[in-house]
Design a protein around this motif. Structure first.
Motif, short mmCIF file in Angstrom:
data_model
loop_
_atom_site.label_atom_id
_atom_site.label_comp_id
_atom_site.label_asym_id
_atom_site.label_seq_id
_atom_site.Cartn_x
_atom_site.Cartn_y
_atom_site.Cartn_z
N MET A 12 -1.50 -77.53 -21.67
CA MET A 12 -0.28 -77.61 -21.73
C MET A 12 0.42 -78.89 -21.35
O MET A 12 1.61 -79.13 -21.22
N GLY A 13 -0.61 -80.08 -21.59
CA GLY A 13 -0.16 -81.27 -21.62
C GLY A 13 0.08 -81.99 -20.31
O GLY A 13 0.79 -82.97 -20.06
N GLY A 14 -0.65 -81.21 -19.05
CA GLY A 14 -0.19 -81.83 -17.98
C GLY A 14 -1.32 -82.66 -17.24
O GLY A 14 -2.40 -82.71 -17.88
N GLU A 15 -1.05 -83.03 -16.05
CA GLU A 15 -1.88 -83.97 -15.20
C GLU A 15 -2.27 -83.20 -14.24
O GLU A 15 -1.32 -82.97 -13.21
N ALA A 16 -3.55 -82.85 -13.67
CA ALA A 16 -3.80 -82.09 -12.62
C ALA A 16 -3.57 -82.73 -11.30
O ALA A 16 -3.89 -84.14 -11.41
N ARG A 17 -3.21 -82.37 -10.38
CA ARG A 17 -2.86 -83.20 -9.00
C ARG A 17 -3.76 -82.67 -7.78
O ARG A 17 -4.30 -83.32 -6.87
N PHE A 18 -3.88 -81.04 -7.54
CA PHE A 18 -4.81 -80.70 -6.58
C PHE A 18 -5.02 -79.42 -6.93
O PHE A 18 -4.87 -78.77 -7.94
N CYS A 19 -6.25 -78.79 -6.01
CA CYS A 19 -6.74 -77.51 -6.15
C CYS A 19 -6.98 -76.94 -4.96
O CYS A 19 -6.92 -77.62 -3.94
N LEU A 20 -6.88 -75.75 -5.03
CA LEU A 20 -7.14 -74.83 -3.69
C LEU A 20 -8.59 -73.92 -4.09
O LEU A 20 -8.53 -73.37 -5.37
N LEU A 21 -9.33 -73.60 -3.28
CA LEU A 21 -10.55 -72.67 -3.73
C LEU A 21 -10.86 -71.75 -2.66
O LEU A 21 -10.83 -71.79 -1.68
N SER A 22 -10.79 -70.52 -3.24
CA SER A 22 -11.38 -69.28 -2.37
C SER A 22 -12.57 -68.85 -2.94
O SER A 22 -12.80 -68.86 -3.88
N LEU A 23 -13.54 -68.86 -2.11
CA LEU A 23 -15.00 -68.79 -2.33
C LEU A 23 -15.63 -67.62 -1.55
O LEU A 23 -15.47 -67.69 -0.22
N ALA A 24 -16.20 -66.48 -2.03
CA ALA A 24 -16.70 -65.40 -1.28
C ALA A 24 -18.48 -65.47 -1.69
O ALA A 24 -18.69 -65.75 -2.75
N LEU A 25 -19.00 -65.45 -0.62
CA LEU A 25 -20.31 -65.83 -0.75
C LEU A 25 -21.09 -64.65 -0.32
O LEU A 25 -20.92 -63.68 0.49
N ALA A 26 -22.23 -64.39 -1.13
CA ALA A 26 -23.22 -63.35 -0.83
C ALA A 26 -24.39 -63.84 -0.12
O ALA A 26 -24.41 -64.91 0.31
N SER A 27 -24.97 -62.74 0.47
CA SER A 27 -25.82 -63.04 1.44
C SER A 27 -27.15 -63.90 1.11
O SER A 27 -27.81 -64.56 1.78
N TRP A 28 -27.53 -63.97 -0.26
CA TRP A 28 -28.40 -64.79 -0.58
C TRP A 28 -28.00 -66.23 -0.74
O TRP A 28 -29.03 -67.34 -0.83
N VAL A 29 -26.85 -66.75 -0.54
CA VAL A 29 -26.28 -68.30 -0.44
C VAL A 29 -26.90 -68.83 0.82
O VAL A 29 -26.66 -68.38 1.86
N ASP A 30 -27.53 -69.98 0.54
CA ASP A 30 -28.25 -70.81 1.61
C ASP A 30 -27.10 -71.98 1.69
O ASP A 30 -26.46 -72.07 0.63
#
Length: 161
Positions: free
Chosen positions: A80-98
């Motif tokens: 859209m011709g924009g410049e990114a400024r910031f982000c937010l992250l929602s992260l759901a982790l499975a039991s295998w993730v260490d």
């Protein structure tokens, strides 16, 4: 029902008050919000990444998944011709993730964030059966200059990021 049909159905149900400052809502790469008294419009996008659909842990390293999570949102802002400024992250982790995988994920995401000049300013963490993440990216574009899908014309160049 396919994605375009679902989006159109949702669009018909949602009404936005004029006072919200929303220039463009559901259906494009980003929503466009025009705050009062500013010279720029704000762009907001969100994108979900789900294990087994958007990445396979057998073939995608953790850093690649983190990079991809942010890259998808950055691509929408750029479209859209924009410049990114910031982000937010929602992260759901499975039991295998260490800890090693999680560090790798953030290594990839934060490397791209630094390269793009984008700050990770918050988010959410949860547990689930599959790894899932949702990235929200906000950016700006000069007021009234966002490149919209409805502005595309025959002969325009198309780029893939």
């Amino acid at each position: 029902m396919n994605e375009p049909e679902l989006i159109e159905k949702l669009r018909e149900r949602v009404s936005l008050p004029r006072t919200a400052g929303v220039v463009l809502g559901i259906g494009d790469d980003c929503a466009i919000v025009r705050p009062r008294g500013t010279r720029e419009d704000w762009l907001y996008t969100t994108d979900m990444l789900i294990e087994g659909i958007h990445f396979l842990r057998e073939t995608h390293g953790a850093a690649d998944v983190g990079w991809k999570a942010l890259a998808r949102g950055l691509s929408d802002i750029a479209a859209m011709g924009g410049e990114a400024r910031f982000c937010l992250l929602s992260l759901a982790l499975a039991s295998w993730v260490d800890a090693r995988w999680l560090d790798g994920f953030y290594d990839g995401l934060l490397a791209l964030a630094e390269r793009a000049g984008v700050a990770l300013i918050g988010g959410d963490l949860a547990r689930t059966e599959l790894v899932m993440c949702d990235i929200v990216v906000a950016g700006t574009v000069p007021r009234g200059k966002a490149l919209r899908r409805d502005g595309a014309r025959a002969g325009d160049a198309i780029y893939v990021s």
